[in-house]
Design an enzyme around this catalytic site. Structure first.
Site, PDB file in Angstrom:
ATOM      1  N   ALA A 109       0.800  -1.226   0.000  1.00 18.70           N
ATOM      2  CA  ALA A 109       0.000   0.000   0.000  1.00 18.70           C
ATOM      3  C   ALA A 109       0.831   1.274   0.000  1.00 18.70           C
ATOM      4  CB  ALA A 109      -0.935  -0.011   1.197  1.00 18.70           C
ATOM      5  N   LYS A 110       2.179   1.151   0.099  1.00 16.30           N
ATOM      6  CA  LYS A 110       2.980   2.373   0.173  1.00 16.30           C
ATOM      7  C   LYS A 110       3.904   2.514  -1.032  1.00 16.30           C
ATOM      8  CE  LYS A 110       2.784   2.774   5.146  1.00 16.30           C
ATOM      9  NZ  LYS A 110       3.491   2.784   6.422  1.00 16.30           N
ATOM     10  N   ASN A 111       3.452   2.083  -2.171  1.00 15.43           N
ATOM     11  CA  ASN A 111       4.278   2.113  -3.377  1.00 15.43           C
ATOM     12  C   ASN A 111       3.753   3.159  -4.360  1.00 15.43           C
ATOM     13  OD1 ASN A 111       4.503   1.246  -6.296  1.00 15.43           O
ATOM     14  ND2 ASN A 111       6.078  -0.022  -5.350  1.00 15.43           N
TER      15      ASN A 111
END
Lengths: 329, 357
Positions: A109-111
């Site tokens: 989710a943090k890309n």
């Protein structure tokens, strides 16, 4: 990162559908710096990717290969870019692509590249996915209510595709879940100032000041509603000084004799903008002062002295603030 | 850059372990372990962390400068023909061979995948090892970089499209600064974009409307500094910045130091993390306000994030990674730890490298 299937991976060179392709190895040159200890799986996948990329092969098998490459290196923007070219060339079902994206976003989710791809998809699919996008970011927030990428995406969706109707209520819900969630407060400010349905900051100021004050009284040590309150007045010191509710909430917090650092900070700013303190306010400050008999100190200097003691990690700052208090009239 | 860490429960040393850190960097220079393969596309950035890290320790003798220069230059994108280039392509540096392709007969594939962040890292490395940047063909680089700037002043990282935000405004400003040539960007427009990124709470978000964030704030303030938009004495009563609300920015930044453990957090009410000692501490340094933070408390926090294997982790008791290690080292340099080279904070390299020999 784990692949979706648990079964043993078949090397690409053993897959019949790839028999006609010669993989292209990486040419790092004679003395590469900071070499990486690639796994065989990684090397092989990227070698085959190089082959289809150079051949500009926009086929279903190439599409599948980009998925494998993405799972190994989801930040590789070259692979993502090529995937987009293939999707266009194959006239692929973009709703299916969105589903694939949902799956890998949950793991990653943090890309940045994943969220960029998502925006590309949403732009193509248009307004009718607005609700789905809002729902999906909500899903992300269930696990991580402060995910920066998801919040950026959500703001973009609202501005580009719409869906403002429930947004203020959603902010209230998140703040109720966690009053310290600064992302939710930021979103609230975004909605209040940008939503076409609400009339803008000037119109919303009154009820929002009341909302901020309630939050402050619940947890006075919470930085978020204090910043929000200042923001509602556009950080204009005179505007804050002229709003009696601001001084009033500071007084209420001081009276509680605990967690009053932010309240003192606000009082300091009010005094520096010519706010005339009431007797109650002066008394309340005295009540938390360790030495109420400080000689010849103005109220503002006194506040700084107290802050040095109750917020010692910023003692140097409060000392400097003391030196910059404007001369009294 | 945000990974799940692995837990490491043995107690840490409470003094700064310089030799261990140098050894850690040397090991990374020789070989990055397999888990870094997910960052292959940004290998140049990983190299920057290692090489600039060694420079900050005054330990550049550990590397082969010639090999570094050759490798970095081999990642530069060049137009097919001399002096002419296709419009709308950026001729910078690639982060690795993953985005750089050799010429082929087909001609259809996009061979140039050079990236703004990789370009910044390339130039930072070259300056660090003492390479004379006037030998770079900067005209093509800068002219093509300008095409990455958006109408609102922000920058795209790559000409085939990508997210646009403050990180790339910083990269562009740093590139122009290092090449001593500002034709690569419209500074007024960039300044406008930066101004629009300042949040109601004084910090900066990555894009207008976004939550204020330590990394974004560094990008904003460092860019303004590099472009020459920050007045000399920002803290004086007479100063009034037309670019940002400085007192509010100052208050926001200082509030990010946690009284609980002395570390810096990146956003209000979030956990402290090693790297923000640089992003927020560095912002304060640029504003000449680092004297207002509590250095002893910060140092204490950072030491709890120091790994017994060398390097730093994001939080205490995790295994180290090269990103948090680098910013941990930078923080110690800013804290004037003995044996460190001072930093040029706004460029993200040592002061000596920034000046050039």
């Amino acid at each position: 990162m784990k692949g979706e299937e648990e079964r043993e991976r078949i090397p690409i060179k053993e897959r019949p559908e790839w028999a006609d392709v010669r993989p292209v190895p990486q040419d790092d040159g004679p003395n590469p710096v900071v070499p990486i200890a690639y796994t065989d799986e990684f090397s092989e996948t990227m070698d085959y990717f190089r082959a289809v990329y150079l051949a500009d092969e926009r086929s279903p098998r190439a599409l599948h290969l980009t998925k494998e490459a993405i799972l190994l290196n989801s930040g590789n923007y070259t692979v993502w870019q090529f995937r987009r070219r293939i999707l266009d060339a194959l006239n692929a079902d973009l709703h299916e692509e969105l589903q694939f994206l949902d799956q890998i976003t949950r793991e990653n989710a943090k890309n940045y590249q994943i969220w960029h791809h998502r925006r590309w998809l949403a732009e193509k699919l248009g307004e009718h996915v607005a609700n789905k996008e809002l729902e999906f970011t909500k899903e992300i927030f269930c696990k991580d209510p402060k995910n920066y990428h998801a919040w950026s995406h959500r703001q973009w969706v609202l501005q580009a595709l719409g869906g403002w109707e429930g947004e203020l209520a959603y902010c209230s819900e998140l703040i109720k879940d966690d009053i310290f969630n600064n992302s939710a407060w930021n979103q609230r400010y975004f909605v209040v100032s940008k939503s076409p349905l609400l009339g803008g900051l000037e119109v919303m100021r009154d009820p929002e000041v009341a909302y901020a004050i309630e939050a402050i009284l619940t947890k006075p040590e919470n930085e978020s509603p204090w910043r929000y309150l200042r923001g509602l007045h556009k950080n204009d010191g005179n505007s804050l000084a002229n709003d009696p509710r601001v001084a009033s909430v500071c007084l209420d917090v001081l009276a509680g004799k605990t967690d009053y650092v932010h309240a003192l900070n606000m009082i300091l700013d009010l005094l520096c903008h010519r706010h005339q303190p009431s007797k109650e306010l002066k008394d309340a400050v005295d009540a938390v002062s360790p030495d109420p008999n400080l000689p010849d100190a103005g109220l503002a200097e006194n506040v700084c002295s107290i802050l040095k003691l109750v917020d010692p990690i910023r003692a140097n700052y409060w000392e400097w603030r003391k030196s910059t208090v404007p001369a009294q009239d | 850059m945000e990974d799940e860490g692995f837990w490491d429960f043995d107690s840490e040393s409470l003094s700064f372990e310089k030799d261990r850190h140098i050894l850690y960097l040397e090991m990374m220079y020789q070989l990055l372990p397999a888990p870094y393969q997910g960052q292959e596309i940004n290998r140049l950035t990983l190299a920057y962390f290692v090489i600039s890290g060694l420079d900050i320790f005054a330990a550049l003798d550990r590397i082969d400068k010639e090999a570094v220069i050759n490798w970095v230059l081999s990642l530069q994108a060049h137009p097919k023909n001399d002096r002419t280039f296709e419009n709308d392509q950026f001729y910078g540096f690639h982060g690795s061979r993953s985005s750089q392709f050799q010429s082929n007969n087909n001609g259809a594939a996009q061979l140039n995948g050079s990236h703004l962040a990789s370009t910044y890292c390339a130039l930072a490395i070259l300056k660090t090892v003492g390479y004379d940047l006037s030998q770079i063909d900067s005209e093509v680089l800068l002219k093509s970089m300008k095409t990455l700037q958006q109408p609102n002043g922000c920058f795209m990282p790559i000409h085939t499209g990508g997210e646009t935000d403050l990180r790339f405004v910083f990269c562009a400003a740093a590139i122009c600064s290092m090449l001593k040539n500002w034709t690569g960007m419209d500074c007024e427009k960039a300044k406008e974009f930066i101004r629009n990124c300042q949040s109601y709470d004084g910090g900066f978000g990555l894009i207008p409307g976004a939550e204020s964030h330590g990394g974004a704030t560094y990008c904003a303030v460092a860019s303004l500094k590099l472009m020459g938009f920050l007045e000399e004495d920002l803290l004086s009563e007479k100063a009034s910045s037309n670019v940002s609300n400085v007192p509010l920015l100052l208050d926001w930044s200082l509030q990010k130091q946690a009284f609980e453990d002395g570390g810096f957090r990146g956003r209000a009410n979030k956990p402290t993390d090693t790297c923000y000692a640089f992003w927020v501490g560095g912002t304060l340094r640029i504003l000449q306000a680092d004297k207002f933070m509590n250095e002893e408390a910060l140092r204490g926090f950072l030491l709890t994030c120091q790994s017994k294997y060398g390097g730093f982790s994001k939080f205490p008791r995790l295994l180290p990674d090269i990103y948090h290690s680098y910013y941990g080292f930078c923080a110690f340099s800013m804290l004037r730890e003995p044996g460190f080279n001072p930093l040029c904070v706004e460029l993200g390299i040592s002061a000596i490298a920034a000046i050039g020999l």
